[in-house]
Motif scaffolding. Structure first.
Motif, mmCIF file in Angstrom:
data_model
loop_
_atom_site.group_PDB
_atom_site.id
_atom_site.type_symbol
_atom_site.label_atom_id
_atom_site.label_comp_id
_atom_site.label_asym_id
_atom_site.label_seq_id
_atom_site.Cartn_x
_atom_site.Cartn_y
_atom_site.Cartn_z
ATOM 1 N N LEU A 31 0.830 -1.212 0.000
ATOM 2 C CA LEU A 31 0.000 0.000 0.000
ATOM 3 C C LEU A 31 0.863 1.261 0.000
ATOM 4 O O LEU A 31 0.542 2.232 -0.696
ATOM 5 N N HIS A 32 1.946 1.255 0.747
ATOM 6 C CA HIS A 32 2.841 2.418 0.732
ATOM 7 C C HIS A 32 3.498 2.570 -0.635
ATOM 8 O O HIS A 32 3.664 3.703 -1.125
ATOM 9 N N ARG A 138 -6.293 6.558 1.252
ATOM 10 C CA ARG A 138 -7.396 6.083 2.097
ATOM 11 C C ARG A 138 -7.182 4.627 2.514
ATOM 12 O O ARG A 138 -7.324 4.277 3.685
ATOM 13 N N ASP A 139 -6.805 3.769 1.566
ATOM 14 C CA ASP A 139 -6.586 2.359 1.889
ATOM 15 C C ASP A 139 -5.431 2.181 2.873
ATOM 16 O O ASP A 139 -5.509 1.366 3.796
ATOM 17 N N ARG A 141 -4.259 4.452 5.054
ATOM 18 C CA ARG A 141 -4.638 4.994 6.363
ATOM 19 C C ARG A 141 -5.611 4.055 7.079
ATOM 20 O O ARG A 141 -5.554 3.909 8.305
ATOM 21 N N THR A 142 -6.499 3.399 6.324
ATOM 22 C CA THR A 142 -7.448 2.461 6.926
ATOM 23 C C THR A 142 -6.724 1.282 7.558
ATOM 24 O O THR A 142 -7.029 0.897 8.690
ATOM 25 N N LEU A 143 -5.770 0.713 6.833
ATOM 26 C CA LEU A 143 -5.027 -0.418 7.394
ATOM 27 C C LEU A 143 -4.171 0.009 8.580
ATOM 28 O O LEU A 143 -4.104 -0.696 9.589
ATOM 29 N N ARG A 144 -3.544 1.157 8.472
ATOM 30 C CA ARG A 144 -2.689 1.627 9.571
ATOM 31 C C ARG A 144 -3.497 2.001 10.816
ATOM 32 O O ARG A 144 -2.961 2.009 11.918
ATOM 33 N N ALA A 145 -4.774 2.314 10.659
ATOM 34 C CA ALA A 145 -5.609 2.711 11.792
ATOM 35 C C ALA A 145 -6.113 1.522 12.597
ATOM 36 O O ALA A 145 -6.605 1.700 13.716
#
Length: 190
Positions: A31-32, A138-139, A141-145
């Motif tokens: 993702l990064h 968005r994807d 940040r969602t996984l990291r959250a």
């Protein structure tokens, strides 16, 4: 001593947990990488849009007023001068470019057709590239959250990616009728 069943269960749970952490870490890395690739693509499209605006403003057959052409040249050069991905500075400059392009909509018929087409395509590509970038952000940040990636610090020291929001809703459009290619008829306006 532990019974063999408990030992096997503990090893199985450890393997599952390690597999999950490895899978999540790999997904986070991908993702990064997706954010980085989308950022590069967005940057290229922003540069293309600014270059198209500069080309239009500097053309001798553009029929723009000299002061308007000079303002467009200054705006385009300011956008091209931004060297690094600095969110606030880039956002302000790109908003100015977007407003300058939207201001050309009323003079569209008097401008050279090839330059207008290039500018319209570049503006449309910016909208698409920005959507791809913001989707990737968005994807990520969602996984990291999520709780476990946060607790285990799976992102390492990488910065949390930020959304890139600019005023690009008023795209320099071609015309009300959309050309859908050869052999198709345009739909009637609603």
């Amino acid at each position: 001593m532990l019974p063999a069943g408990w030992l096997i269960a503990a090893v199985f749970v450890a393997i599952l947990l390690t597999s999950w952490v490895t899978f999540t870490l790999t997904r986070l890395d991908r993702l990064h990488a997706r954010v980085d690739a989308a950022q590069s693509a967005l940057d290229a499209q922003l540069v293309r849009r600014a270059a198209a605006l500069l080309q239009l403003a500097e053309r001798p057959d553009s029929t723009l007023a000299p002061d308007a052409a000079h303002a467009l040249v200054d705006t385009a050069r300011a956008a091209l001068a931004v060297q690094h991905w600095q969110q606030d500075e880039r956002r302000n400059v790109e908003n100015q470019v977007g407003r300058a392009i939207a201001g050309l909509q009323q003079d569209r018929a008097r401008l050279p057709a090839d330059a207008v087409t290039e500018l319209a395509e570049a503006a449309a590509r910016v909208v698409i590239a920005r959507r791809f970038f913001n989707d990737a952000v968005r994807d990520t940040r969602t996984l990291r959250a999520r709780r476990m990636p946060r607790l285990l610090h799976l992102a390492g020291r990488r910065e949390l990616p930020l959304f890139f929001d600019i005023e690009d809703t008023s795209v320099f459009t071609d015309s009300p009728a959309i050309d859908r290619g050869p052999g198709t008829t345009p739909s009637p306006p609603t």
